[in-house]
Design a protein around this motif. Sequence first.
Motif, PDB file in Angstrom:
ATOM      1  N   LEU A  74     -60.796  28.237 -16.880  1.00  0.00           N
ATOM      2  CA  LEU A  74     -61.957  28.484 -16.125  1.00  0.00           C
ATOM      3  C   LEU A  74     -62.331  27.202 -15.209  1.00  0.00           C
ATOM      4  N   ILE A  75     -62.268  25.959 -15.480  1.00  0.00           N
ATOM      5  CA  ILE A  75     -62.525  25.052 -14.838  1.00  0.00           C
ATOM      6  C   ILE A  75     -61.836  24.804 -13.597  1.00  0.00           C
ATOM      7  N   GLY A  76     -60.473  24.963 -13.854  1.00  0.00           N
ATOM      8  CA  GLY A  76     -59.448  24.920 -12.716  1.00  0.00           C
ATOM      9  C   GLY A  76     -59.796  26.143 -11.769  1.00  0.00           C
ATOM     10  N   ALA A  77     -60.186  27.264 -12.121  1.00  0.00           N
ATOM     11  CA  ALA A  77     -60.306  28.483 -11.226  1.00  0.00           C
ATOM     12  C   ALA A  77     -61.543  27.932 -10.608  1.00  0.00           C
ATOM     13  N   ALA A  78     -62.431  27.368 -10.988  1.00  0.00           N
ATOM     14  CA  ALA A  78     -63.936  27.054 -10.328  1.00  0.00           C
ATOM     15  C   ALA A  78     -63.479  26.002  -9.215  1.00  0.00           C
ATOM     16  N   MET A  79     -62.499  25.207  -9.712  1.00  0.00           N
ATOM     17  CA  MET A  79     -62.075  24.031  -8.466  1.00  0.00           C
ATOM     18  C   MET A  79     -61.535  24.604  -7.431  1.00  0.00           C
TER      19      MET A  79
ATOM     20  N   LEU B 138     -62.494  19.376 -25.831  1.00  0.00           N
ATOM     21  CA  LEU B 138     -63.412  19.193 -24.622  1.00  0.00           C
ATOM     22  C   LEU B 138     -62.873  18.455 -23.759  1.00  0.00           C
ATOM     23  N   VAL B 139     -62.376  17.170 -24.113  1.00  0.00           N
ATOM     24  CA  VAL B 139     -61.755  16.379 -23.209  1.00  0.00           C
ATOM     25  C   VAL B 139     -60.632  16.630 -22.691  1.00  0.00           C
ATOM     26  N   ALA B 140     -59.618  17.337 -23.530  1.00  0.00           N
ATOM     27  CA  ALA B 140     -58.412  17.969 -23.078  1.00  0.00           C
ATOM     28  C   ALA B 140     -58.651  19.046 -22.150  1.00  0.00           C
ATOM     29  N   ALA B 141     -59.650  19.936 -22.329  1.00  0.00           N
ATOM     30  CA  ALA B 141     -59.867  21.110 -21.573  1.00  0.00           C
ATOM     31  C   ALA B 141     -60.485  20.675 -19.800  1.00  0.00           C
ATOM     32  N   GLY B 142     -61.062  19.611 -20.018  1.00  0.00           N
ATOM     33  CA  GLY B 142     -61.507  18.859 -18.594  1.00  0.00           C
ATOM     34  C   GLY B 142     -60.205  18.412 -17.899  1.00  0.00           C
ATOM     35  N   ILE B 143     -59.471  17.528 -18.640  1.00  0.00           N
ATOM     36  CA  ILE B 143     -58.167  17.137 -17.988  1.00  0.00           C
ATOM     37  C   ILE B 143     -57.241  18.357 -17.432  1.00  0.00           C
ATOM     38  N   TYR B 144     -57.171  19.333 -18.484  1.00  0.00           N
ATOM     39  CA  TYR B 144     -56.249  20.793 -18.009  1.00  0.00           C
ATOM     40  C   TYR B 144     -56.833  21.075 -16.687  1.00  0.00           C
ATOM     41  N   GLY B 145     -58.062  21.598 -16.834  1.00  0.00           N
ATOM     42  CA  GLY B 145     -58.540  22.129 -15.589  1.00  0.00           C
ATOM     43  C   GLY B 145     -58.421  21.400 -14.401  1.00  0.00           C
ATOM     44  N   ALA B 146     -58.538  20.169 -14.304  1.00  0.00           N
ATOM     45  CA  ALA B 146     -58.351  19.284 -13.172  1.00  0.00           C
ATOM     46  C   ALA B 146     -56.818  19.550 -12.761  1.00  0.00           C
ATOM     47  N   ILE B 147     -55.936  19.564 -13.671  1.00  0.00           N
ATOM     48  CA  ILE B 147     -54.542  19.614 -13.349  1.00  0.00           C
ATOM     49  C   ILE B 147     -54.459  21.225 -12.626  1.00  0.00           C
ATOM     50  N   ILE B 148     -54.999  22.042 -13.124  1.00  0.00           N
ATOM     51  CA  ILE B 148     -54.932  23.527 -12.550  1.00  0.00           C
ATOM     52  C   ILE B 148     -55.615  23.539 -11.203  1.00  0.00           C
TER      53      ILE B 148
ATOM     54  N   LEU C 282     -58.237  25.146 -37.730  1.00  0.00           N
ATOM     55  CA  LEU C 282     -59.115  24.862 -36.919  1.00  0.00           C
ATOM     56  C   LEU C 282     -58.839  24.395 -35.629  1.00  0.00           C
ATOM     57  N   SER C 283     -57.645  23.530 -35.583  1.00  0.00           N
ATOM     58  CA  SER C 283     -57.216  22.862 -34.378  1.00  0.00           C
ATOM     59  C   SER C 283     -56.562  23.662 -33.497  1.00  0.00           C
ATOM     60  N   ALA C 284     -55.926  24.853 -34.091  1.00  0.00           N
ATOM     61  CA  ALA C 284     -55.351  25.951 -33.327  1.00  0.00           C
ATOM     62  C   ALA C 284     -56.284  26.674 -32.391  1.00  0.00           C
ATOM     63  N   VAL C 285     -57.526  26.909 -33.358  1.00  0.00           N
ATOM     64  CA  VAL C 285     -58.774  27.658 -32.617  1.00  0.00           C
ATOM     65  C   VAL C 285     -59.349  26.724 -31.624  1.00  0.00           C
ATOM     66  N   PHE C 286     -59.722  25.495 -31.762  1.00  0.00           N
ATOM     67  CA  PHE C 286     -60.187  24.705 -30.717  1.00  0.00           C
ATOM     68  C   PHE C 286     -59.097  24.464 -29.592  1.00  0.00           C
ATOM     69  N   SER C 287     -57.787  24.562 -29.867  1.00  0.00           N
ATOM     70  CA  SER C 287     -56.837  24.634 -28.473  1.00  0.00           C
ATOM     71  C   SER C 287     -56.965  25.836 -27.682  1.00  0.00           C
ATOM     72  N   LEU C 288     -57.103  27.056 -28.492  1.00  0.00           N
ATOM     73  CA  LEU C 288     -57.401  28.140 -27.598  1.00  0.00           C
ATOM     74  C   LEU C 288     -58.792  28.146 -26.847  1.00  0.00           C
ATOM     75  N   GLY C 289     -59.678  27.548 -27.408  1.00  0.00           N
ATOM     76  CA  GLY C 289     -60.850  27.391 -26.567  1.00  0.00           C
ATOM     77  C   GLY C 289     -60.759  26.370 -25.361  1.00  0.00           C
ATOM     78  N   ALA C 290     -59.959  25.283 -25.656  1.00  0.00           N
ATOM     79  CA  ALA C 290     -59.709  24.341 -24.831  1.00  0.00           C
ATOM     80  C   ALA C 290     -59.062  25.026 -23.399  1.00  0.00           C
ATOM     81  N   VAL C 291     -57.921  25.650 -23.692  1.00  0.00           N
ATOM     82  CA  VAL C 291     -57.057  26.210 -22.637  1.00  0.00           C
ATOM     83  C   VAL C 291     -57.859  27.167 -21.777  1.00  0.00           C
ATOM     84  N   TYR C 292     -58.637  28.060 -22.696  1.00  0.00           N
ATOM     85  CA  TYR C 292     -59.428  29.024 -21.772  1.00  0.00           C
ATOM     86  C   TYR C 292     -60.672  28.315 -20.904  1.00  0.00           C
ATOM     87  N   LEU C 293     -61.199  27.281 -21.568  1.00  0.00           N
ATOM     88  CA  LEU C 293     -62.258  26.474 -20.728  1.00  0.00           C
ATOM     89  C   LEU C 293     -61.504  25.812 -19.673  1.00  0.00           C
ATOM     90  N   GLY C 294     -60.394  25.113 -19.763  1.00  0.00           N
ATOM     91  CA  GLY C 294     -59.547  24.382 -18.710  1.00  0.00           C
ATOM     92  C   GLY C 294     -59.112  25.417 -17.553  1.00  0.00           C
TER      93      GLY C 294
END
Length: 207
Positions: free
Chosen positions: A149-154, A90-100, A135-147
């Motif tokens: 979406l956050i970047g697109a919304a920004m 979740l934290v990585a998704a927020g940072i990734y979205g902010a970068i996008i 499980l880490s691979a699955v979570f990373s897929l979700g983090a990239v997708y969420l990130g």
Amino acid sequence: MTQPTPPGQGGQPYGQPQQPYGQQPYGGQQQPYGGQPGYGYPQQPQQPHGQQPYAPFPQQPQPGGFPPPPAPAARNNIGLGVAVALVAALVAAGIYGAIIGATEHEIGWAAVGVGFVVGLAAGKTGGPNPALGALSAVFSLGAVYLGQLIGAAMVIADKTGMAFSDIFFDHFDALQEAWSNDADAMTFVFFAIAAIAAFGGAKRAAQ
């Protein structure tokens, strides 16, 4: 004519043989050096040469003369590893979205960083269980997708003047549709490299 010396006026008394110098008895019969107890102090019995009066503790030789380090405690807490990996995702998704949102571009190294951070957190806390890598691979897929979406919304919020929260929460379906229309082959490449980085990070951290 020489007169005999009376008793008590020097010399030896009459009737006692004179002893040679250094052999006079002192408080009893003289003992050889290192033999019987002297001056009233008890002496320890002498041990044969090369023997100790007590058995020494067994010593195990160690390289360099240092004791061996304690064995590291085994880490095998899958539940804790999953929880920490989820928080890291979740934290990585927020940072990734902010970068996008700041660059308006999808960046490959950022996706790799997302996956590696998630895998590292899972392996460090959960141990070497292979399930944590998956499980880490699955979570990373979700983090990239969420990130993404956050970047697109920004980006949309910056161009339209709408609030980020309105776009992300009130128009989430429209946001997903906009992401689907803009997705290309590189978008899914980022998913793949994030999953690979997560699996490798979990395996390396568990060693």
